[in-house]
Structure formats: structure tokens, C-alpha cells
Design an enzyme around this catalytic site. Sequence first.
Site, PDB file in Angstrom:
ATOM      1  N   SER A  24     -32.546 -40.413  10.252  1.00 41.98           N
ATOM      2  CA  SER A  24     -31.657 -39.259  10.437  1.00 41.98           C
ATOM      3  C   SER A  24     -31.133 -39.174  11.861  1.00 41.98           C
ATOM      4  CB  SER A  24     -32.394 -37.966  10.065  1.00 41.98           C
ATOM      5  OG  SER A  24     -33.619 -37.866  10.765  1.00 41.98           O
ATOM      6  N   ASN A 110     -42.897 -31.880  10.504  1.00 38.30           N
ATOM      7  CA  ASN A 110     -42.471 -30.895   9.505  1.00 38.30           C
ATOM      8  C   ASN A 110     -42.247 -29.512  10.114  1.00 38.30           C
ATOM      9  OD1 ASN A 110     -42.839 -33.081   7.905  1.00 38.30           O
ATOM     10  ND2 ASN A 110     -44.604 -32.281   6.766  1.00 38.30           N
ATOM     11  N   THR A 157       0.595  -7.149  -6.690  1.00 37.84           N
ATOM     12  CA  THR A 157      -0.507  -7.429  -7.612  1.00 37.84           C
ATOM     13  C   THR A 157       0.054  -8.467  -8.578  1.00 37.84           C
ATOM     14  OG1 THR A 157       0.120  -5.726  -9.210  1.00 37.84           O
ATOM     15  CG2 THR A 157      -1.401  -5.053  -7.474  1.00 37.84           C
ATOM     16  N   HIS A 158      -0.794  -9.366  -9.013  1.00 39.68           N
ATOM     17  CA  HIS A 158      -0.353 -10.483  -9.875  1.00 39.68           C
ATOM     18  C   HIS A 158       0.765 -11.293  -9.200  1.00 39.68           C
ATOM     19  CE1 HIS A 158      -2.484  -8.372 -13.205  1.00 39.68           C
ATOM     20  NE2 HIS A 158      -1.996  -7.305 -12.611  1.00 39.68           N
ATOM     21  N   SER A 279       7.896 -33.401   8.974  1.00 41.75           N
ATOM     22  CA  SER A 279       7.798 -34.420   7.929  1.00 41.75           C
ATOM     23  C   SER A 279       8.262 -35.749   8.501  1.00 41.75           C
ATOM     24  CB  SER A 279       8.681 -34.017   6.753  1.00 41.75           C
ATOM     25  OG  SER A 279       8.990 -35.163   5.976  1.00 41.75           O
ATOM     26  N   LYS A 285      12.086 -30.394   7.753  1.00 40.35           N
ATOM     27  CA  LYS A 285      10.852 -29.692   7.356  1.00 40.35           C
ATOM     28  C   LYS A 285      10.060 -29.118   8.524  1.00 40.35           C
ATOM     29  CE  LYS A 285       9.211 -29.251   3.880  1.00 40.35           C
ATOM     30  NZ  LYS A 285       8.328 -30.104   3.089  1.00 40.35           N
ATOM     31  N   ASN A 287       6.199 -27.610   8.434  1.00 42.89           N
ATOM     32  CA  ASN A 287       5.120 -27.409   7.465  1.00 42.89           C
ATOM     33  C   ASN A 287       3.963 -26.586   8.026  1.00 42.89           C
ATOM     34  OD1 ASN A 287       6.455 -28.931   5.502  1.00 42.89           O
ATOM     35  ND2 ASN A 287       5.613 -30.849   6.295  1.00 42.89           N
ATOM     36  N   GLU A 292      -2.611 -24.518   5.457  1.00 37.71           N
ATOM     37  CA  GLU A 292      -3.036 -25.310   4.296  1.00 37.71           C
ATOM     38  C   GLU A 292      -4.454 -25.844   4.481  1.00 37.71           C
ATOM     39  OE1 GLU A 292       0.439 -27.888   2.620  1.00 37.71           O
ATOM     40  OE2 GLU A 292       0.803 -27.559   4.747  1.00 37.71           O
ATOM     41  N   TYR A 319     -43.340 -29.640   2.472  1.00 33.57           N
ATOM     42  CA  TYR A 319     -42.232 -30.463   2.957  1.00 33.57           C
ATOM     43  C   TYR A 319     -41.980 -31.637   2.006  1.00 33.57           C
ATOM     44  CZ  TYR A 319     -39.295 -33.528   5.711  1.00 33.57           C
ATOM     45  OH  TYR A 319     -38.244 -34.319   6.110  1.00 33.57           O
ATOM     46  N   GLN A 324     -34.427 -33.246   4.542  1.00 27.48           N
ATOM     47  CA  GLN A 324     -33.625 -33.857   5.599  1.00 27.48           C
ATOM     48  C   GLN A 324     -32.132 -33.716   5.294  1.00 27.48           C
ATOM     49  OE1 GLN A 324     -34.971 -37.480   7.803  1.00 27.48           O
ATOM     50  NE2 GLN A 324     -33.357 -38.494   6.627  1.00 27.48           N
ATOM     51  N   LYS A 327     -29.300 -30.937   7.201  1.00 26.19           N
ATOM     52  CA  LYS A 327     -28.561 -30.922   8.473  1.00 26.19           C
ATOM     53  C   LYS A 327     -27.078 -31.220   8.341  1.00 26.19           C
ATOM     54  CE  LYS A 327     -32.711 -32.636  10.364  1.00 26.19           C
ATOM     55  NZ  LYS A 327     -33.207 -32.248   9.072  1.00 26.19           N
TER      56      LYS A 327
HETATM   57  N1  ARG Z   1     -36.112 -36.337   9.959  1.00 28.16           N
HETATM   58  C1  ARG Z   1     -36.945 -35.436   9.212  1.00 28.16           C
HETATM   59  C2  ARG Z   1     -36.096 -34.274   8.691  1.00 28.16           C
HETATM   60  O1  ARG Z   1     -35.001 -34.137   9.129  1.00 28.16           O
HETATM   61  C3  ARG Z   1     -38.020 -34.904  10.091  1.00 28.16           C
HETATM   62  C4  ARG Z   1     -39.276 -34.533   9.373  1.00 28.16           C
HETATM   63  C5  ARG Z   1     -39.933 -35.737   8.850  1.00 28.16           C
HETATM   64  N2  ARG Z   1     -41.215 -35.444   8.348  1.00 28.16           N
HETATM   65  C6  ARG Z   1     -41.900 -36.343   7.670  1.00 28.16           C
HETATM   66  N3  ARG Z   1     -43.069 -36.014   7.261  1.00 28.16           N
HETATM   67  N4  ARG Z   1     -41.403 -37.501   7.346  1.00 28.16           N
HETATM   68  O2  ARG Z   1     -36.505 -33.521   7.830  1.00 28.16           O
END
Ligand code: ARG
Length: 470
Positions: A24, A110, A157-158, A279, A285, A287, A292, A319, A324, A327
Site C-alpha cells: 500500500s 492494525n 418544477t418539472h 471546442s 463554442k 463550454n 459539467e 482487522y 486497506q 484509503k
Molecule cells: N497497510 C495496511 C493497511 O492499510 C496496514 C495494516 C496492516 N496490518 C496487517 N496486519 N497486515 O491496512
Amino acid sequence: MSRTLWHGRFAAEPSAALAALNDSLPFDQRMFAEDIAASRAHVAMLADVGLLTDAERDDIGTALDQVHSEIAEGRMDWRQTDEDIHTAVERRATELCLSAAKMHTGRSRNDQVATDLRLWTRNAIDVVAPLVVDVAQTLADRAREAHDAGLRLPGYTHLQQAQPVGLAHHLAAHAWALLRDAERLGEARRRTDVSPLGAGALAGSSLPLDPAATAASLGFASVFENSLDAVSDRDFVVDTLYALTMTGVHLSRLGEEIVLWSSAEFGFVTLDDAFATGSSMMPQKKNPDVAELARGKAGRLIGHLAGFLATLKGLPLAYNKDLQEDKEPLFDAVDTVRLTALALSGLLRTLSFRADAMASGADDPFAAATDLAEWLVAAGMPFRQAHAVVADVVRQALGDGAPSASAAQRLVELVSAHRDLGPAAVERLAPGAAHRSRVTHGAGGPAAVAVQLDRLAAALAQAAAAADGR
Ligand code: ARG
């Protein structure tokens, strides 16, 4: 040789395919400052409870300072085996200072990742919420200006012209929605503001940790109650995604109106060159791409919210690596709303309103039909009967055609000649009359809007103070 944080248990190297799926670092390095701040708090607590000496704490602190500047300045020597930001920071700190090998005492990635992400989310809301308030403030500023200029447009409305309202009223409607979004972001922030640090992998620790101390030093409002919940709770991510998605949906609806209003058919607004595009083929044009995209971006926000809820729904405690997946949608949602809000504020600040085009719909006598019925009601006629009288006149005026200048003229004549209506009722069809007539609380007429704009200004001041003061 030190590889991953967990290689000791394994005889063979991880496969490249596993690493590519599992790592990650490409996206979670965005949390490096939060990771280092959380480590610093953890290390200070370890020293306070006697698990580190003060000298060790200080040495680790110096190493963390250096890791921070290496990453911030783009000098960090990332390694293939740095599977995530937690690994990378600890690996580098340990290269710089042997005591950093004690940094992970009583901690798991975790509780660490949950802590980092909560810190990151808190900061992100502090950046995004003021931008949302800013769009609302821009709308309020333009509303004040439109109110002072007496601008009015047909309300719909509508998507059919219905009753005239002040342009200020219409703009303020969007501002109120965005103020609710800022409030929702504040509520998500409040639920984010709980420290999971000290929950360990899932069950706490046999060591004399002090979770309240780390929570306090990281500025969290409270500390987790249950270690299993602490490491598996991503409600705060969903709360934040929802608040951002709702914001995105409101920006989308606003965007859609600007798209419509900037068309030749409506002609209500002209976009500033700095916020419009051209355009490649059609030289004439102009735009409304910003509007949008405000509309289009809502789609990915909805996707992030729905997608992450689906990720969570089947997870057993505590966990799981599925988490993961929290994010990227969160980071993207924050970036999306930030960019959209900024661009839309600029678009709104610089566009010009075309008073004539708006007034021609607002002042169309057909848009005052309800006023005629209400005029009859004021004279004592039951509303149902008044509705029928006016509907009959409207039908005659229109004949087989659509509303037009000549149909409007016929309407005026029919009203003037009508037994129940007459010349006094015709006054209700005069330009601006139906706009001025709406005087009730929260209504679209100028007197009510004046009151509303003062309330909006007060609500905005409060929202800005809340968003900035966090
Ligand atoms: N990269 C992991 C995450 O974003 C971190 C936690 C990993 N924990 C583990 N027991 N492998 O969730």
C-alpha cells in the site's frame, strides 16, 4: 537481512505478484506525517510508562525528525520491501538509530493504521470543510448582489416555468444545502476524533500501555472502548465519504443548473472566459466544463461510498486486509471535492447574470396564474373554484398554442374582461408583481429574501468559525 516487518516467520521470499497486490506504500505514503506523529506519541508514552529510557525516546525522536524531512523533501530512499508507510518509517528510523527497534513495542500496524487514517481524515476535513463553506459564501455574495439589483427568474418544477422567485432566493437555496454539508463534515470529524492507539493487533497488550496518554498527546477527543472495535471500525471513513458524497451531489445539482443556464435556450448566465473552455472544431463554442465536471464527479464519489460499504459488509472482527481498501476511495473523495469546490467557487464568482433573459420568464403573465387564483381567494372564493376559474382563462388564452407574447396579451385581455377578475386582478400580472407578492417566511419574494439573506449570513459566519476553529 531485514525485509518485511514479518519475514521472521517465513522461509521463502514473498512473490512479486503478492507484493504488487499487497503493498500500500504507493498510496499510503500520503499519511507519512500522521504516521510519524503517531509514532512520536507512542514512543513518548512508552518512555513515560518505563518501557523506554528518556535517552532512547530522544534518540528515536531525532531519527523520526530525519525520516520526516527525508520524506517531505523527496530524499527518502524507499525500498522494494517497504510494503507500507509504517514499514518504511520504522525501517528507516531503525537504520538511523538502533533504539527505534523498540518503537513498535505494544503496537500493531492494525491500531497504527487506524490511528494514522483518523489523524489524516481529521486534517482533510479541516481543509475541505472551509472550501465547502466558501462555495456557500460565494453563492451568498452573488445572492446579495442579485437581491440589490432586483433580479428575478422563473422558478421551476418539472423543469417547467412555475412561479417567479428572486435570483437571490435560488442561489441561497444552494448555499443552505452546502451549509448542511459543512455541518455533516463536522459531524464526521467528531466521530473520527477517537484514538484507537493502544488496541494492539486486536486484544490490547500485556505491557503497561497508557492509551489515554497517546490519545491526549495526539489531540484526540476520546479513546477507544473496545480493542476489537478500535482496529476494525471504519465508520469514520464511511461517515466522511457520505458527507463528501452528499457535498458532491449538491455541487452536481448546482453544476447542472449552470449547464442549463449557460445554454442558448436559457441564456441566464454568461461564463467568464477563465472558467469556460472552447471546442477544438467549432470556433463559436464556449463550454461549461467546470459545471459539467462538478456534475460528473458526483458519480465517482457515489462509487467510492457504495464500494467501500460493500468492502465492509462481510468482514468478521477484527482487522482484515480488506480494510486497506479504505484509503484510496477516501483520498480520492477528498481530492475530488477539494478541486471541485475550488473551481466551482471561481466559476460562480466570475459568471455574469443576464437580467433580461431571466425577467422575461419571471414576468410572463402565465407565471402569475397562481397569484390570480389567490387574488380570488382573498376576495372570498374557495381555492378549488378559483383554480378552475383561472385554469379556464389560461386555457382560452393559450388556445391550441404554447405560451407566447400574443397568448400572454390574450390572457391580460381575458382577465380584464372577466366577471370575477377584472382590471384590479390585471395588476397581479404586471412585471415583477408575482415576485413581490410572495411575502411569507422563507418565500421567494424580495421582502422575505431580505430576512433570509441576513439569516444566511449569520449561518455562514457560524459555519466558517466552526470550520476554521477546529
Ligand atoms: N497497510 C495496511 C493497511 O492499510 C496496514 C495494516 C496492516 N496490518 C496487517 N496486519 N497486515 O491496512
